[in-house]
Every structure is written in C-alpha cells, then in structure tokens.
Design a protein around this motif. Sequence first.
Motif, short mmCIF file in Angstrom:
data_model
loop_
_atom_site.label_atom_id
_atom_site.label_comp_id
_atom_site.label_asym_id
_atom_site.label_seq_id
_atom_site.Cartn_x
_atom_site.Cartn_y
_atom_site.Cartn_z
N VAL A 157 -9.84 -5.32 -8.30
CA VAL A 157 -8.70 -5.05 -7.41
C VAL A 157 -8.41 -6.28 -6.53
CG1 VAL A 157 -7.82 -3.51 -5.61
CG2 VAL A 157 -9.03 -2.58 -7.60
N THR A 158 -9.44 -7.04 -6.21
CA THR A 158 -9.21 -8.30 -5.48
C THR A 158 -8.37 -9.25 -6.34
OG1 THR A 158 -11.29 -8.05 -4.33
CG2 THR A 158 -10.36 -10.26 -4.35
N TRP A 159 -8.69 -9.32 -7.64
CA TRP A 159 -7.92 -10.21 -8.53
C TRP A 159 -6.47 -9.71 -8.68
CZ3 TRP A 159 -9.36 -11.83 -14.28
CH2 TRP A 159 -8.82 -13.11 -14.51
N LEU A 160 -6.32 -8.39 -8.71
CA LEU A 160 -4.97 -7.81 -8.83
C LEU A 160 -4.14 -8.12 -7.57
CD1 LEU A 160 -3.00 -5.98 -10.41
CD2 LEU A 160 -4.06 -4.01 -9.25
N ASN A 161 -4.79 -8.02 -6.41
CA ASN A 161 -4.15 -8.33 -5.14
C ASN A 161 -2.81 -7.61 -4.97
OD1 ASN A 161 -3.76 -9.56 -2.69
ND2 ASN A 161 -2.98 -11.49 -3.55
N PRO A 162 -2.81 -6.28 -4.93
CA PRO A 162 -1.55 -5.55 -4.85
C PRO A 162 -0.80 -5.85 -3.55
CG PRO A 162 -3.42 -4.08 -4.49
CD PRO A 162 -3.99 -5.39 -4.91
N PRO A 163 0.52 -5.97 -3.62
CA PRO A 163 1.27 -6.31 -2.41
C PRO A 163 1.23 -5.17 -1.39
CG PRO A 163 2.78 -5.86 -4.21
CD PRO A 163 1.40 -5.82 -4.79
N LYS A 164 1.33 -5.54 -0.12
CA LYS A 164 1.27 -4.53 0.94
C LYS A 164 2.68 -4.12 1.33
CE LYS A 164 -3.16 -6.23 2.73
NZ LYS A 164 -3.58 -6.81 1.49
N ARG A 165 3.46 -3.72 0.33
CA ARG A 165 4.83 -3.25 0.60
C ARG A 165 5.10 -2.05 -0.30
NH1 ARG A 165 7.15 -4.83 -4.09
NH2 ARG A 165 6.49 -6.81 -4.94
N PRO A 166 5.96 -1.12 0.17
CA PRO A 166 6.26 0.04 -0.66
C PRO A 166 7.09 -0.35 -1.89
CG PRO A 166 7.16 0.30 1.57
CD PRO A 166 6.65 -1.09 1.46
N GLY A 167 7.09 0.50 -2.90
CA GLY A 167 7.94 0.28 -4.07
C GLY A 167 7.22 -0.34 -5.24
N TRP A 168 5.98 -0.79 -5.05
CA TRP A 168 5.21 -1.41 -6.12
C TRP A 168 4.44 -0.31 -6.87
CZ3 TRP A 168 0.00 -2.26 -7.44
CH2 TRP A 168 -0.25 -3.36 -8.27
N ARG A 169 4.58 -0.29 -8.20
CA ARG A 169 4.00 0.81 -8.99
C ARG A 169 2.98 0.30 -10.00
NH1 ARG A 169 7.88 4.91 -11.83
NH2 ARG A 169 5.87 5.94 -12.08
N SER A 170 1.88 1.00 -10.05
CA SER A 170 0.81 0.58 -10.95
C SER A 170 0.37 1.77 -11.79
CB SER A 170 -0.35 0.08 -10.08
OG SER A 170 -1.30 -0.57 -10.85
N LEU A 171 -0.10 1.48 -12.99
CA LEU A 171 -0.60 2.53 -13.89
C LEU A 171 -2.07 2.26 -14.18
CD1 LEU A 171 -0.11 4.90 -15.92
CD2 LEU A 171 0.47 3.15 -17.63
N ASP A 172 -2.92 3.23 -13.88
CA ASP A 172 -4.35 3.08 -14.19
C ASP A 172 -4.69 3.98 -15.36
OD1 ASP A 172 -6.98 2.14 -13.91
OD2 ASP A 172 -7.53 3.97 -12.82
N VAL A 173 -4.87 3.36 -16.52
CA VAL A 173 -5.09 4.11 -17.76
C VAL A 173 -6.58 4.37 -17.95
CG1 VAL A 173 -4.85 3.98 -20.28
CG2 VAL A 173 -2.98 3.25 -18.81
N ALA A 174 -6.89 5.54 -18.53
CA ALA A 174 -8.28 6.00 -18.62
C ALA A 174 -8.87 6.01 -17.22
CB ALA A 174 -9.10 5.13 -19.58
N GLY A 175 -8.05 6.43 -16.28
CA GLY A 175 -8.37 6.32 -14.85
C GLY A 175 -9.45 7.28 -14.39
N GLY A 176 -9.76 8.29 -15.20
CA GLY A 176 -10.89 9.17 -14.92
C GLY A 176 -10.85 9.78 -13.53
N THR A 177 -11.89 9.55 -12.76
CA THR A 177 -12.02 10.17 -11.44
C THR A 177 -11.40 9.32 -10.33
OG1 THR A 177 -14.22 9.23 -11.16
CG2 THR A 177 -14.12 11.41 -12.15
N GLY A 178 -10.66 8.28 -10.70
CA GLY A 178 -9.78 7.60 -9.74
C GLY A 178 -10.29 6.34 -9.07
N ASP A 179 -11.47 5.86 -9.44
CA ASP A 179 -12.06 4.73 -8.71
C ASP A 179 -11.12 3.53 -8.56
OD1 ASP A 179 -14.45 5.84 -8.07
OD2 ASP A 179 -15.68 4.50 -9.31
N ILE A 180 -10.45 3.14 -9.62
CA ILE A 180 -9.60 1.94 -9.55
C ILE A 180 -8.33 2.25 -8.75
CG2 ILE A 180 -8.25 0.27 -10.91
CD1 ILE A 180 -11.34 -0.03 -11.10
N ALA A 181 -7.72 3.40 -9.05
CA ALA A 181 -6.47 3.77 -8.36
C ALA A 181 -6.69 3.84 -6.85
CB ALA A 181 -5.98 5.11 -8.90
N PHE A 182 -7.80 4.43 -6.41
CA PHE A 182 -8.06 4.57 -4.98
C PHE A 182 -8.20 3.18 -4.34
CE2 PHE A 182 -10.55 8.78 -5.87
CZ PHE A 182 -9.37 9.36 -6.32
N ARG A 183 -8.88 2.29 -5.03
CA ARG A 183 -9.05 0.93 -4.49
C ARG A 183 -7.71 0.22 -4.38
NH1 ARG A 183 -14.01 1.99 -6.54
NH2 ARG A 183 -15.83 0.80 -5.82
N ILE A 184 -6.83 0.43 -5.36
CA ILE A 184 -5.52 -0.24 -5.32
C ILE A 184 -4.71 0.28 -4.13
CG2 ILE A 184 -3.30 -0.51 -6.52
CD1 ILE A 184 -4.89 -0.49 -9.18
#
Length: 258
Positions: free
Chosen positions: A61-88
Amino acid sequence: MSEQRTTAHGGMETSYGFRDVAAGEKQGLVNEVFHKVANRYDLMNDLMSAGMHRVWKDAMVTWLNPPKRPGWRSLDVAGGTGDIAFRIVEASDRNAHVTVLDINGSMLTVGRERAEKKGIAANLDFVEANAEELPFPDETFDAYTIAFGIRNVPRIEVALAEAARVLKPGGRFLCLEFSEVEMPLLDRFYDTWSFNAIPRIGQAVTGDGEPYRYLVESIRKFPNQRDFAAMITDAGLARATWRNYSGGIAALHSGWKI
Ligand SMILES: C[S@@+](CC[C@H](N)C(=O)[O-])C[C@H]1O[C@@H](n2cnc3c(N)ncnc32)[C@H](O)[C@@H]1O
C-alpha cells in the motif's frame, strides 16, 4: 523458470497444489479450502508468516500511495477478509473507495464484519465474483490490487486480461504473491517451515491440515518473478517490474495501463 514451477499458460489442465486437475475442477477445490478457513484466516496468516504478511501488505500500500482526495476508486481482487482494502482506505485518509471482490462469500462475510468494526464500511463495497470475469465496465478503476490471490485463480492469464480491461488509462496494477526464494540458506529453512510446520499449525488451530498443504504446494507451482512479469506484459500492462520481500518469499509486481 525453476523445475517445480509452471507458467500456468494455456492448456486444459491446471495445478491444484502439486496435483494436475482439469481447469474446471480447480476453482471448486479452492473454494472449499477458503470456506473451511474463513473464520480462522486472519489468525492463521499471522501464525504461518510469523506476522510478516502485515509488513508485506503495508509495503504494497505504501508503493500504491493512494491519493488523499475523494473520487479515487480501487479494486481489490481476491480481497478476502479485507486486509489490503482497509489499508488503502486508511492510507488515503479515508478518501478512497475500494471494491473488495472475492469468489468466496464466507471470506467476504468476515471482511464486512471487520469493516463495520473499524468504522470504514462507507468507503467499501463487497462483491462476490470471479477474478476471471469481473462484473465491471471497461476503464472503471484507478488501481487494481490482488494479494495472495492470483495463484488460486485457475486461468491466471484471463484474470490479468480482466485487470487490464477494468483499469483506466494511467491506472496501476499491483500484485503481491508468494514467489521464488532467491537466498540459498533461507530457501532450505523456508521449505522445512512450509511443508512441515504450516500444515501442523493448520491442524492444531483449525483441526484440518489439508487446506494448508494446498496453500503451500500452490506457492511452489506459481511462476517465478521473471515469468510472472512476462505474463503481466502479455496481458497488455506496461512497465512490469517487481520488488522482492524477505529474500523472495513474497514479491510485489507492478504494471500500468497506458
Ligand atoms: C489467500 S486469500 C487472500 C486474501 C487477501 N487478499 C489477503 O491478502 O489476506 C485468497 C483469496 O482468493 C480468493 N479467490 C480464489 N479464487 C478466486 C477467483 N477466481 N476470483 C476471486 N477470488 C478468488 C479466495 O476466495 C480467497 O479469499
């Protein structure tokens, strides 16, 4: 490519751990594994990786570095119990919207409960679907992530093509997966740990070591870093590169839709 590994390209057969199975059979077997482990999945992740999965996921998630603004959409595939999505969501200061997609309803149920507890459910939605057939129009997402998921998908090249399809131009692809250990002593220790300790821990904690035997075997059948980068390129994503973590126990591959 090392002898044990496979490109998983084409053909009517695919691997389920060390067994060759018909491509159509693998998904059902994988689903059984994750239905069985869903409730203990997070605990087992910590035990099996001695907590290292948290470090690798943070790095992703550090490498992804999601922007801190609304409107940005990400898809976490095989996301399971949410670990990556929560971090993003947290890394974006709760601005990003993340769709958690998984083929397994039991894993998503655990993920939904965790999101409610964390108070971030409004930033997330949960979709039960197959990575090989994403239920979204072309060019929907700014980023596509998949962590410890792609080796479970029967037709990896189809899932990668779907990733390229749903990304917007300029969108980012990141895949975290167990990979080929590139340090001589570490690989021996890792083999002993994987084939002996992990199924035993699984047996002790969940009463069934078999799903964990599959998980370990499936790691060894997954293409190595270089071959997987070539598959990402073949799927139409540009600038495929990777970083190794813990001597290659895990690798993070990156690509771009251009
Ligand atoms: C090892 S778990 C990883 C979960 C999460 N990404 C993490 O890192 O903790 C693998 C996940 O892949 C999911 N999966 C397997 N085959 C899939 C497919 N064809 N499409 C979508 N998800 C799939 C499983 O249901 C399971 O939740």
